[in-house]
Design a protein around this motif. Structure first.
Motif, PDB file in Angstrom:
ATOM      1  N   GLY A  21       0.883  -1.194   0.097  1.00 11.96           N
ATOM      2  CA  GLY A  21      -0.005  -0.017  -0.142  1.00 11.96           C
ATOM      3  C   GLY A  21       0.847   1.288  -0.014  1.00 11.96           C
ATOM      4  N   ASN A  22       0.297   2.366   0.309  1.00 14.58           N
ATOM      5  CA  ASN A  22       1.103   3.836   0.466  1.00 14.58           C
ATOM      6  C   ASN A  22       1.629   3.802   1.505  1.00 14.58           C
ATOM      7  N   VAL A  23       2.951   3.917   1.626  1.00 12.93           N
ATOM      8  CA  VAL A  23       3.834   4.121   3.071  1.00 12.93           C
ATOM      9  C   VAL A  23       4.766   4.830   2.790  1.00 12.93           C
ATOM     10  N   VAL A  24       5.427   5.349   3.721  1.00 16.01           N
ATOM     11  CA  VAL A  24       6.440   6.320   3.666  1.00 16.01           C
ATOM     12  C   VAL A  24       7.628   5.455   2.919  1.00 16.01           C
ATOM     13  N   PRO A  25       8.597   6.177   2.367  1.00 12.10           N
ATOM     14  CA  PRO A  25       9.886   5.403   1.964  1.00 12.10           C
ATOM     15  C   PRO A  25      10.731   4.708   2.647  1.00 12.10           C
ATOM     16  N   ALA A  26      10.783   4.957   4.005  1.00 11.28           N
ATOM     17  CA  ALA A  26      11.391   4.250   4.758  1.00 11.28           C
ATOM     18  C   ALA A  26      10.885   3.108   5.137  1.00 11.28           C
ATOM     19  N   ARG A  27       9.459   3.041   5.364  1.00 15.54           N
ATOM     20  CA  ARG A  27       8.651   1.596   5.467  1.00 15.54           C
ATOM     21  C   ARG A  27       8.952   0.756   4.283  1.00 15.54           C
ATOM     22  N   ARG A  28       9.015   1.471   3.410  1.00 13.80           N
ATOM     23  CA  ARG A  28       9.044   0.552   2.105  1.00 13.80           C
ATOM     24  C   ARG A  28      10.219  -0.220   1.815  1.00 13.80           C
ATOM     25  N   ARG A  29      11.454   0.642   2.175  1.00 13.74           N
ATOM     26  CA  ARG A  29      12.777  -0.007   2.164  1.00 13.74           C
ATOM     27  C   ARG A  29      12.964  -1.022   3.062  1.00 13.74           C
ATOM     28  N   GLU A  30      12.575  -0.902   4.260  1.00 11.60           N
ATOM     29  CA  GLU A  30      12.634  -2.082   5.298  1.00 11.60           C
ATOM     30  C   GLU A  30      11.684  -3.140   4.978  1.00 11.60           C
ATOM     31  N   PHE A  31      10.680  -3.055   4.340  1.00 13.96           N
ATOM     32  CA  PHE A  31       9.597  -3.946   3.881  1.00 13.96           C
ATOM     33  C   PHE A  31      10.427  -4.639   2.662  1.00 13.96           C
ATOM     34  N   ARG A  32      10.963  -4.124   1.587  1.00 13.28           N
ATOM     35  CA  ARG A  32      11.667  -4.802   0.605  1.00 13.28           C
ATOM     36  C   ARG A  32      12.853  -5.698   1.103  1.00 13.28           C
ATOM     37  N   ALA A  33      13.821  -5.092   2.062  1.00  9.26           N
ATOM     38  CA  ALA A  33      14.886  -5.608   2.849  1.00  9.26           C
ATOM     39  C   ALA A  33      14.312  -7.010   3.333  1.00  9.26           C
ATOM     40  N   GLY A  34      13.154  -7.032   4.008  1.00  8.43           N
ATOM     41  CA  GLY A  34      12.674  -8.246   4.879  1.00  8.43           C
ATOM     42  C   GLY A  34      12.311  -9.059   3.641  1.00  8.43           C
ATOM     43  N   ARG A  35      11.716  -8.797   2.901  1.00  5.75           N
ATOM     44  CA  ARG A  35      11.192  -9.962   1.866  1.00  5.75           C
ATOM     45  C   ARG A  35      12.452 -10.525   1.133  1.00  5.75           C
ATOM     46  N   ILE A  36      13.337  -9.564   0.569  1.00  8.07           N
ATOM     47  CA  ILE A  36      14.695 -10.208   0.103  1.00  8.07           C
ATOM     48  C   ILE A  36      15.464 -11.180   0.969  1.00  8.07           C
ATOM     49  N   TYR A  37      15.514 -10.936   2.036  1.00  8.53           N
ATOM     50  CA  TYR A  37      16.196 -11.875   3.244  1.00  8.53           C
ATOM     51  C   TYR A  37      15.171 -12.825   3.455  1.00  8.53           C
ATOM     52  N   ALA A  38      13.819 -12.923   3.314  1.00  5.06           N
ATOM     53  CA  ALA A  38      13.021 -14.003   3.530  1.00  5.06           C
ATOM     54  C   ALA A  38      13.206 -14.844   2.275  1.00  5.06           C
ATOM     55  N   ARG A  39      13.168 -14.416   0.977  1.00  8.63           N
ATOM     56  CA  ARG A  39      13.432 -15.293  -0.075  1.00  8.63           C
ATOM     57  C   ARG A  39      15.031 -16.096   0.158  1.00  8.63           C
ATOM     58  N   GLN A  40      15.746 -15.513   0.526  1.00  6.62           N
ATOM     59  CA  GLN A  40      17.190 -16.041   0.753  1.00  6.62           C
ATOM     60  C   GLN A  40      17.198 -17.053   1.866  1.00  6.62           C
ATOM     61  N   ALA A  41      16.450 -16.871   2.803  1.00  7.05           N
ATOM     62  CA  ALA A  41      16.082 -18.007   3.752  1.00  7.05           C
ATOM     63  C   ALA A  41      15.367 -19.065   3.334  1.00  7.05           C
ATOM     64  N   LEU A  42      14.269 -18.696   2.469  1.00  5.10           N
ATOM     65  CA  LEU A  42      13.476 -19.884   1.918  1.00  5.10           C
ATOM     66  C   LEU A  42      14.331 -20.766   1.079  1.00  5.10           C
ATOM     67  N   ARG A  43      15.415 -20.206   0.340  1.00  9.04           N
ATOM     68  CA  ARG A  43      16.124 -21.106  -0.481  1.00  9.04           C
ATOM     69  C   ARG A  43      17.020 -22.123   0.324  1.00  9.04           C
ATOM     70  N   GLY A  44      17.360 -21.517   1.529  1.00  7.43           N
ATOM     71  CA  GLY A  44      17.999 -22.461   2.701  1.00  7.43           C
ATOM     72  C   GLY A  44      17.148 -23.427   2.793  1.00  7.43           C
ATOM     73  N   LEU A  45      15.925 -23.507   2.755  1.00  4.78           N
ATOM     74  CA  LEU A  45      14.957 -24.855   3.077  1.00  4.78           C
ATOM     75  C   LEU A  45      14.673 -25.454   1.808  1.00  4.78           C
ATOM     76  N   GLY A  46      15.291 -24.968   0.521  1.00  4.32           N
ATOM     77  CA  GLY A  46      14.920 -25.748  -0.513  1.00  4.32           C
ATOM     78  C   GLY A  46      13.689 -25.152  -1.470  1.00  4.32           C
ATOM     79  N   ILE A  47      13.181 -24.067  -0.914  1.00  2.00           N
ATOM     80  CA  ILE A  47      12.021 -23.393  -1.315  1.00  2.00           C
ATOM     81  C   ILE A  47      12.332 -22.387  -2.362  1.00  2.00           C
ATOM     82  N   PRO A  48      11.600 -22.550  -3.755  1.00  2.00           N
ATOM     83  CA  PRO A  48      11.961 -21.664  -4.930  1.00  2.00           C
ATOM     84  C   PRO A  48      11.633 -20.347  -4.429  1.00  2.00           C
ATOM     85  N   GLU A  49      11.772 -19.490  -5.451  1.00  2.29           N
ATOM     86  CA  GLU A  49      11.504 -18.033  -5.543  1.00  2.29           C
ATOM     87  C   GLU A  49      10.128 -17.795  -5.168  1.00  2.29           C
TER      88      GLU A  49
END
Length: 233
Positions: free
Chosen positions: A51-79
Motif C-alpha cells: 500500500g501507500n507507505v513512507v519511503p523508509a517503511r517501503r525500504r525495510e519491507f523490501r529488505a525483509g522480503r529479500i532476506y526472507a527469499r534468501q532464507a527460503l532458498r535455504g529450505l529448498g523453497i524456490p523464489e
C-alpha cells in the motif's frame, strides 16, 4: 524518538545473524543484514500489498522480503512472493512458518518447515532504554524485581529486553491462535546466566497452550534480539 544507532562496521550485521543462528532450533534458517539490497531488488506484487507507505517503511519491507527469499532458498523453497495479509502479517508459502523483524537499519528473518515447527517468532531492537511511561506499559511489577542486579549482569535496559522478548513471543503465538495479547497478558521469567526467557501462561493465553514457552535472547553490537519456536513434534 531517538535515532537508530549507526551500524558500527560492515561486519556488524553478519555478527548479529550469526548470534541469532546460535539460539534457534535445528531446521530453522536465519538470514538478514542491512537494507542495501532493497535499493536494487523488489517484486511488484509485494509492493502492491504494502500500500501507500513512507519511503523508509517501503525500504525495510523490501529488505525483509529479500532476506526472507534468501532464507527460503535455504529450505529448498524456490523464489516466492510473500505479500502482506489482511492482518498485516507476512503470507508465507504453503508448508512454511516464519517471522520478520527490523530496526531502522537492520533486518532479521527466521523460517522453518511447518512439518517441523508450528510457529516462529523473532524480534530485534536497538538497546536504548525505554522511558518510564513505556516501562509501565511493557512490564509487570514482578518482572522488574531485582532490576538493578539483572541490569548489572546484562549491561542493558531490562524493560527494553522484556519488550523484545514479548514481541518475539507474540509473533510466534498470534499465527497459532489468532489472538491479540497485550504486554501484561504474559509474564517473563529470565535465566540471565543462560540467556533464556520463560513465558508463563496467563488467563489470556489459549486453553491449548500448556505450561510455559521457552525462548532465547542476546545482544550483538547494541542490537537486542529474541526468538521463540514451537516444535511440531
Amino acid at each position: 524518538m531517538p535515532g537508530e544507532p549507526k551500524v558500527r562496521d560492515d561486519s556488524s550485521p553478519v555478527r548479529l545473524i550469526a548470534a541469532i543462528r546460535q539460539l534457534v532450533a535445528d531446521g530453522i534458517v536465519i538470514e538478514g543484514g542491512d537494507f542495501k539490497p532493497a535499493d536494487r531488488d523488489w517484486l511488484l506484487e509485494e509492493e502492491l500489498s504494502l500500500g501507500n507507505v513512507v519511503p523508509a517503511r517501503r525500504r525495510e519491507f523490501r529488505a525483509g522480503r529479500i532476506y526472507a527469499r534468501q532464507a527460503l532458498r535455504g529450505l529448498g523453497i524456490p523464489e516466492s512472493v510473500i505479500p502482506i495479509g489482511h492482518d498485516r502479517a507476512p503470507v508465507w508459502p504453503t508448508g512454511i512458518v516464519g517471522s520478520i523483524s527490523h530496526t531502522r537499519s537492520l533486518c532479521a528473518v527466521a523460517v522453518g518447515l511447518s512439518a517441523d515447527c508450528l510457529g516462529i517468532g523473532i524480534d530485534i531492537e536497538e538497546d536504548s532504554p525505554l522511558s518510564d511511561e513505556l516501562t509501565k506499559l511493557v512490564s509487570l511489577a514482578s518482572e522488574l524485581k531485582d532490576r538493578d542486579v539483572i541490569e548489572g549482569r546484562l549491561g542493558y535496559d531490562l524493560p527494553k529486553l522484556l519488550f523484545v522478548i514479548k514481541e518475539a513471543f507474540y509473533k510466534m503465538h498470534f499465527p497459532l491462535n489468532r489472538r491479540f495479547l497485550t504486554f501484561h497478558d504474559v509474564r517473563i521469567e529470565l535465566d540471565v546466566e543462560n540467556a533464556k526467557a520463560m513465558v508463563i501462561r496467563s488467563s489470556r493465553l489459549a486453553a491449548a497452550d500448556n505450561g510455559c514457552f521457552e525462548g532465547r535472547f542476546g545482544n550483538s553490537d547494541g542490537t537486542l534480539f529474541s526468538c521463540f519456536d514451537v516444535s511440531a513434534h
